[in-house]
Design a protein around this motif. Structure first.
Motif, mmCIF file in Angstrom:
data_model
loop_
_atom_site.group_PDB
_atom_site.id
_atom_site.type_symbol
_atom_site.label_atom_id
_atom_site.label_comp_id
_atom_site.label_asym_id
_atom_site.label_seq_id
_atom_site.Cartn_x
_atom_site.Cartn_y
_atom_site.Cartn_z
ATOM 1 N N GLU A 109 0.854 -1.196 0.000
ATOM 2 C CA GLU A 109 0.000 0.000 0.000
ATOM 3 C C GLU A 109 0.883 1.237 0.000
ATOM 4 O O GLU A 109 1.933 1.263 0.639
ATOM 5 N N SER A 110 0.459 2.248 -0.720
ATOM 6 C CA SER A 110 1.265 3.474 -0.813
ATOM 7 C C SER A 110 0.487 4.680 -0.314
ATOM 8 O O SER A 110 -0.701 4.830 -0.583
ATOM 9 N N GLN A 111 1.186 5.498 0.453
ATOM 10 C CA GLN A 111 0.746 6.851 0.761
ATOM 11 C C GLN A 111 1.790 7.770 0.133
ATOM 12 O O GLN A 111 2.812 7.319 -0.375
ATOM 13 N N ILE A 112 1.579 9.037 0.174
ATOM 14 C CA ILE A 112 2.537 9.971 -0.423
ATOM 15 C C ILE A 112 3.897 9.793 0.243
ATOM 16 O O ILE A 112 4.046 9.972 1.449
ATOM 17 N N GLY A 113 4.874 9.396 -0.558
ATOM 18 C CA GLY A 113 6.237 9.236 -0.058
ATOM 19 C C GLY A 113 6.418 8.069 0.904
ATOM 20 O O GLY A 113 7.414 8.015 1.621
ATOM 21 N N ASP A 114 5.476 7.140 0.925
ATOM 22 C CA ASP A 114 5.579 6.043 1.897
ATOM 23 C C ASP A 114 4.887 4.793 1.342
ATOM 24 O O ASP A 114 3.666 4.712 1.294
ATOM 25 N N GLU A 115 5.714 3.828 0.900
ATOM 26 C CA GLU A 115 5.179 2.566 0.406
ATOM 27 C C GLU A 115 5.546 1.461 1.398
ATOM 28 O O GLU A 115 6.702 1.330 1.790
ATOM 29 N N ARG A 116 4.555 0.677 1.814
ATOM 30 C CA ARG A 116 4.791 -0.371 2.798
ATOM 31 C C ARG A 116 4.143 -1.679 2.381
ATOM 32 O O ARG A 116 3.076 -1.696 1.779
ATOM 33 N N ILE A 117 4.831 -2.774 2.711
ATOM 34 C CA ILE A 117 4.226 -4.101 2.586
ATOM 35 C C ILE A 117 3.514 -4.364 3.905
ATOM 36 O O ILE A 117 4.130 -4.355 4.974
ATOM 37 N N LEU A 118 2.218 -4.555 3.831
ATOM 38 C CA LEU A 118 1.407 -4.613 5.039
ATOM 39 C C LEU A 118 1.600 -5.932 5.783
ATOM 40 O O LEU A 118 1.747 -6.998 5.182
ATOM 41 N N ALA A 119 1.587 -5.834 7.100
ATOM 42 C CA ALA A 119 1.828 -7.005 7.952
ATOM 43 C C ALA A 119 0.563 -7.826 8.164
ATOM 44 O O ALA A 119 0.612 -9.042 8.340
ATOM 45 N N GLY A 120 -0.606 -7.178 8.180
ATOM 46 C CA GLY A 120 -1.849 -7.856 8.521
ATOM 47 C C GLY A 120 -2.584 -8.407 7.326
ATOM 48 O O GLY A 120 -2.351 -8.000 6.195
ATOM 49 N N SER A 121 -3.495 -9.355 7.584
ATOM 50 C CA SER A 121 -4.350 -9.888 6.522
ATOM 51 C C SER A 121 -5.463 -10.786 7.063
ATOM 52 O O SER A 121 -6.397 -11.095 6.354
ATOM 53 N N LYS A 122 -5.360 -11.197 8.327
ATOM 54 C CA LYS A 122 -6.297 -12.195 8.848
ATOM 55 C C LYS A 122 -7.562 -11.595 9.452
ATOM 56 O O LYS A 122 -8.549 -12.289 9.635
ATOM 57 N N GLY A 123 -7.520 -10.337 9.853
ATOM 58 C CA GLY A 123 -8.706 -9.707 10.403
ATOM 59 C C GLY A 123 -9.014 -10.095 11.833
ATOM 60 O O GLY A 123 -10.166 -10.007 12.270
ATOM 61 N N ILE A 124 -8.009 -10.545 12.583
ATOM 62 C CA ILE A 124 -8.255 -10.903 13.989
ATOM 63 C C ILE A 124 -7.205 -10.300 14.924
ATOM 64 O O ILE A 124 -7.253 -10.522 16.133
ATOM 65 N N GLY A 125 -6.253 -9.541 14.375
ATOM 66 C CA GLY A 125 -5.171 -8.991 15.189
ATOM 67 C C GLY A 125 -5.656 -8.052 16.284
ATOM 68 O O GLY A 125 -5.012 -7.914 17.323
ATOM 69 N N ARG A 126 -6.799 -7.410 16.063
ATOM 70 C CA ARG A 126 -7.326 -6.456 17.059
ATOM 71 C C ARG A 126 -7.623 -7.123 18.397
ATOM 72 O O ARG A 126 -7.701 -6.474 19.421
ATOM 73 N N PHE A 127 -7.790 -8.468 18.399
ATOM 74 C CA PHE A 127 -8.103 -9.151 19.650
ATOM 75 C C PHE A 127 -6.885 -9.297 20.555
ATOM 76 O O PHE A 127 -6.991 -9.830 21.667
ATOM 77 N N ALA A 128 -5.721 -8.796 20.085
ATOM 78 C CA ALA A 128 -4.566 -8.672 20.978
ATOM 79 C C ALA A 128 -4.915 -7.742 22.140
ATOM 80 O O ALA A 128 -4.351 -7.859 23.236
ATOM 81 N N LEU A 129 -5.851 -6.825 21.903
ATOM 82 C CA LEU A 129 -6.315 -5.931 22.974
ATOM 83 C C LEU A 129 -6.889 -6.728 24.143
ATOM 84 O O LEU A 129 -6.655 -6.409 25.312
ATOM 85 N N ALA A 130 -7.640 -7.789 23.815
ATOM 86 C CA ALA A 130 -8.265 -8.609 24.863
ATOM 87 C C ALA A 130 -7.214 -9.364 25.662
ATOM 88 O O ALA A 130 -7.416 -9.652 26.847
ATOM 89 N N ARG A 131 -6.085 -9.687 25.019
ATOM 90 C CA ARG A 131 -5.007 -10.371 25.748
ATOM 91 C C ARG A 131 -4.392 -9.456 26.801
ATOM 92 O O ARG A 131 -3.952 -9.895 27.867
ATOM 93 N N LEU A 132 -4.413 -8.145 26.539
ATOM 94 C CA LEU A 132 -3.746 -7.194 27.427
ATOM 95 C C LEU A 132 -4.651 -6.685 28.545
ATOM 96 O O LEU A 132 -4.177 -6.436 29.662
#
Length: 713
Positions: free
Chosen positions: A83-106
């Protein structure tokens, strides 16, 4: 037809995908840092207080649509590959749609405030039983702000420092700064392997580049381990730089842990995808004796890398492959082959605590190396197995290179016998002479005692090294010996039935003829079907019985005690017996002996079948589809040694050994799926046991080996 959807309680999802899904609190923080990275944050700050964790980033933020349709949709992700923003291209780390539940672990209660440019700031909060979304008009920021309370873990300053250390290993990009704030400190996370320095962090850099299209692995070894003085003992070896490129189809086809045809192996190796690795080798420390014995340049590194090998998928490591887990199996490899680097025939393996570094894969190029659903590891499927095997091939190249250097340097450490202490011997014979010693004699006596002490210390060390070597050899040979003893036991039992085994065929045929059944059994009616063809079945049994008798005689003959005694032997007579035994059992075999009839040598008889039976067996196994196998054996005496040349007219060495033929002498090196890789190792060990050496091996246009046999048994 009524369409149904699963209904899952929020608290259950939080428990399964959050609390139970993340192995530790650090990996949960890492998951939220990844989310900030995917949001194109330039900086993320993690503030840890006794009762609360606050994570704030300056990324693109979320609007109402994203929160409702993506954030609240379990298993759905709007993240692609790049994904690219102005002056910033990154290969994204996420894709599974469940990473937000790391909040529940904390923590058990979470407030998320987020704002996307040109959108209303929003507030999402949950206690994992109920979630609400509302406007947050007072917020004047862009990005995402997370408050986690009712924490599930206790965070101390030591624990926060551990988190910083963990993130420094698991994050390796410079597009986003990570800041960790505690009540007493502010930590800036920097990449652990950011600026590796030879001679400071490690002594050898092993660079691996795998090219999937050609199935080739390039290995470049850059070393600063040894002093310049070592060069005079390693004249044909570059101690600083070593390069080798290998074909992984050839290297891995015979691996018994891989169940592929050659075509399938090539296809799967292509589908693994390109990747590279930087592995850093160094000893944890070395004794003063080893430092001098092996001419090491460094006795200890003050800033030595010790984090293990980390697997990175683009900007982040996979949590279960963060260097703490021996995912490359160095421990297993070294336990399987525990020989010291000085071992003359055993294969040295790098130890788990001697190597660190990075293996770099890509989300797209290595798509068959699949994340587990919790993003905490990889599915250890067939592609993962091949991936690890490829790295193992590269590590083995380094191991052979370094062991070659150590073996050459170690030749200088052979103990030379000190002169006999004349004064001490004199005093032992006549103790009263001690009172008549002159000052010069006393000084000489002190020197002699010092020499004896040093020699004793050296002998103890040599004894320890020898014991270690033979402990390793005995472990391998015990396995073979046990199998041999079992076979010998069966042979002894068969000996009692020898007469029955050898004559039963003739008795049965004779009886069938007397009863007038034989002619009928040979008729077309009774021989049409092979499984009912009695004459053919009897003939087959007769042939098998002959082989059993040969096996029995061989087993009982080869363990006779007298064969292990050293005596003056006729080499021609011994080799004729070996030849006749093999030619008798293999019609395709022709063995040409060139040995003087009068040649005699002081040694033990068992040495010859151990060496030549293994060599002949190798020739047969490597050329099993060949109609005629011609073997030539020349033996002559030169000084105190027997000079031996052995050759066959077969296909020669497999491609992976052609450019490094002496490699076949290492333990467990084989080119056959079901081979044990011990035959040539036993040959080498036996030759060395006599005080001899294997001079050269040539695997082009047939197989040839040149060796010297000594008389030291």
């Amino acid at each position: 037809m009524e369409r149904l959807n699963y209904i899952v309680e929020d608290s259950t999802i939080a428990e399964l995908l959050g609390v139970e899904n993340f192995t530790n609190k650090e990996s949960a923080i890492l998951e939220l840092v990844k989310n900030a990275y995917d949001a194109h944050a330039r900086k993320v700050t993690v503030t840890i207080k006794p009762l609360m964790i606050v994570i704030q980033d300056d990324g693109i933020g979320m609007d109402r649509e994203i929160i409702k349709n993506n954030w609240m949709h379990v298993g759905k992700s709007n993240k692609g590959y790049k994904e690219s923003q102005i002056g910033d291209e990154r290969i994204l780390a996420g894709s599974k749609g469940i990473g937000r539940f790391a909040l529940a672990r904390l923590g058990a209660y979470v407030v998320v405030k987020s704002r996307k440019r040109h959108s209303q700031p929003l507030r999402w909060e949950t206690d994992w039983n109920e979630s609400t979304l509302s406007d947050a008009s007072e917020e004047d920021f862009y990005g995402t702000y997370i408050e986690i309370s009712m924490l599930r873990d206790r965070w101390t300053e030591t624990g926060i420092a551990k988190l910083v250390d963990y993130l420094s290993v698991t994050y390796k990009d410079d597009k986003m700064a990570i800041e960790i704030v505690s009540e007493t400190n502010i930590y800036n996370v920097s990449h652990y392997y950011e600026k590796p320095q030879l001679g400071k962090n490690f002594v050898t850099d092993i660079k691996l580049i795998y090219k999937s299209e050609s199935n080739t692995l390039e290995c470049l070894v850059i070393s600063d381990e040894f002093r310049q003085e070592a060069e005079k003992y390693c004249k044909d070896i570059d101690l600083r730089l070593y390069k080798k490129t290998v074909n992984c189809v050839e290297e891995l086809y015979d691996d018994r842990e891989i169940d592929f045809s050659k075509k399938e192996l090539k296809e799967f190796l292509e589908r693994v995808g390109d990747f590279n690795a930087n592995l850093f080798f160094s000893l944890k420390s070395s004794t003063t004796k080893d430092y001098e014995s092996f001419l090491y340049k460094y006795d200890k590194l003050n800033k030595r890398y010790d984090k293990g090998v980390v697997l990175y998928r683009n900007a982040f490591s996979l949590s279960s492959y963060d260097g703490k887990k021996d995912w490359l199996g160095f421990g297993k490899r070294s336990r399987k082959s525990p020989a010291a680097a000085t071992h003359p025939s055993g294969a040295w393996r790098v130890r788990e605590n001697q190597i660190s570094g990075m293996v770099n894969i890509d989300k797209k190029n290595n798509a068959n190396l699949k994340d587990l659903s919790n993003r905490q590891g990889l599915d250890e499927n067939e592609f993962f197995v091949l991936f690890v095997k490829i790295i193992d091939v590269g590590v083995a190249i380094f191991e052979r290179y370094r062991q070659d250097i150590i073996r050459n340097i170690n030749k200088k450490n052979n103990i030379s016998k000190a002169p006999k202490p004349a004064i001490i011997q004199d005093i032992i014979k006549t103790p009263s002479k001690v009172k008549d010693l002159s000052p010069e004699d006393v000084k000489s006596l002190a020197i002699e005692l010092s020499t004896i002490e040093k020699e004793s210390k050296t002998n103890r060390e040599e004894k320890r090294t020898t014991e270690e070597r033979y402990r390793y050899d005995v472990r391998i040979l015990n396995v073979l010996a046990t199998s041999g003893l079992k076979a010998t036991s069966i042979a002894h039992e068969l000996q009692n039935d020898r007469n029955s085994v050898s004559v039963n065929y003739n008795y049965i045929v004779k009886a069938l003829k007397e009863y007038d059944f034989w002619e009928e059994l040979n008729s077309l009616e009774y021989t049409e079907k092979s499984h009912k063809n009695v004459p053919q079945l009897l003939e087959r049994n007769r042939s098998i019985s002959e082989k059993i008798l040969v096996f029995m005689d061989t087993m009982l003959d080869e363990v006779e005690k007298q064969k292990f005694a050293t005596k003056d032997l006729s080499i021609s007579d011994i080799m004729k017996v070996i030849k006749s035994n093999w030619v008798r059992d293999y019609a395709s075999l022709n063995i040409d002996l060139k040995i003087d009839e009068d040649l005699r040598f002081e040694t033990a008889e068992d040495i010859f079948p151990v060496i030549f039976d293994n060599l002949i067996l190798n020739s047969i196994q490597q050329n099993e589809h060949q109609n005629k196998i011609d073997i030539k054996i020349f033996i002559d005496k030169k000084g105190d040694y027997l000079d031996v040349t052995y050759s066959d007219n077969g296909q020669g060495l497999p491609p992976k050994f052609i450019h490094d033929p002496m490699r076949i002498l290492a333990v467990h090196e084989t080119s056959r799926k079901k081979g044990h890789g011990l035959g040539m190792w036993i040959v080498n060990n036996t030759v060395q046991m006599t005080g001899g050496t294997i001079k050269n091996i040539d695997g082009i246009d047939g197989f040839k080996i040149y060796l010297e046999l000594g008389d030291k048994l």
